[in-house]
Design a protein around this motif. Sequence first.
Motif, mmCIF file in Angstrom:
data_model
loop_
_atom_site.group_PDB
_atom_site.id
_atom_site.type_symbol
_atom_site.label_atom_id
_atom_site.label_comp_id
_atom_site.label_asym_id
_atom_site.label_seq_id
_atom_site.Cartn_x
_atom_site.Cartn_y
_atom_site.Cartn_z
ATOM 1 N N ALA A 174 -17.003 19.024 38.556
ATOM 2 C CA ALA A 174 -16.150 20.219 38.537
ATOM 3 C C ALA A 174 -14.923 20.052 39.427
ATOM 4 O O ALA A 174 -13.944 20.796 39.272
ATOM 5 C CB ALA A 174 -16.959 21.434 38.991
ATOM 6 N N PRO A 177 -10.045 16.492 37.690
ATOM 7 C CA PRO A 177 -9.092 17.115 36.770
ATOM 8 C C PRO A 177 -9.605 17.062 35.332
ATOM 9 O O PRO A 177 -10.424 16.214 34.986
ATOM 10 C CB PRO A 177 -7.827 16.267 36.946
ATOM 11 N N PRO A 178 -9.144 17.949 34.460
ATOM 12 C CA PRO A 178 -9.581 17.936 33.057
ATOM 13 C C PRO A 178 -8.956 16.774 32.291
ATOM 14 O O PRO A 178 -8.004 16.137 32.756
ATOM 15 C CB PRO A 178 -9.083 19.279 32.533
ATOM 16 N N GLY A 179 -9.515 16.521 31.106
ATOM 17 C CA GLY A 179 -8.950 15.500 30.225
ATOM 18 C C GLY A 179 -9.380 14.102 30.600
ATOM 19 O O GLY A 179 -10.137 13.907 31.549
#
Length: 304
Positions: A174, A177-179
């Motif tokens: 969590a 970073p996303p992606g």
Amino acid sequence: MNVRFLEAFVWVAKLGSFKGAADKLFTTQAGISSRIATLEEQFGVRLFERDRRNVTLTYQGSELLPYAERMIELQARMQSAVGKTESFSGVLRIGVIETVVHTWLPDLLSRFAALYPNVTLELFSDITPRLRDDLLRGTLDCALLSEEITPGFIENRRIATYAMRWATSPALAAQLPPGPLSFTDIARFPIISFHRESSVYRNIAQKATECANLRVSYFSSLAAMVDLTRSGFGIAPLPVAVIQDHVAQGRLVLLDLVPQPLPLPLVASVRMEPALPLAEALVMLAREASENFTARSAMQVLAT
């Protein structure tokens, strides 16, 4: 001529030690010495030069060695071709890496015990470099490891190739970073790695130049790596086959990182001299056990 005496001769020649041959054949040094003395009496020549430190072949011993190896191999092939599996006895010493221990080893041992009920298995679990050294020294008969062994008297057979993925705990995931992630994205967290001599670590080391403050912790225990990763200690490249249940139950998260770790090969390495039909049988059963495990894993993925 008693083939057991020739077997003692071959192992003394290979290991350069009466004690080593005695350990290998589960007998005493006196027993080995008696067998060698009987052979020397039968041939009327000395087969070894002995001093306090070394045991070396004489010229006549060097001439005998290839013939002795062929006779042992011929006996092994005859027994394998004609004898019932129940008639096989003795001890087979095998080494395995932890990836095998935590996947299909129980299936392999059950299959082998059913076919060869009178054979005693001695199992050693360790990292690939140590298993390689033990196999080369002759203290193992075969090994299931993650890299091929180069000397010519070892035969290597590829059993399987296991996908590797970067994984971590849900709590640590969590914080990423996303992606798609790069190695730089995960390098700010502790990296949990196999030992320094492993191909997995070498893969990490190639990327280390990009990250000045990279923190890597090395472990020889795969179980410890999985537990530490689950606890949130860091991020680790792990065999998917080993952690798939943890992923399915949400205890671990697979990271979308580019590029992913290189696949982990699984190789069966067997000593070729003297021939060991039991080792050959174990390699065949290992391939079957690995294939069955892979098929079951695929079915579980489809079911979920």
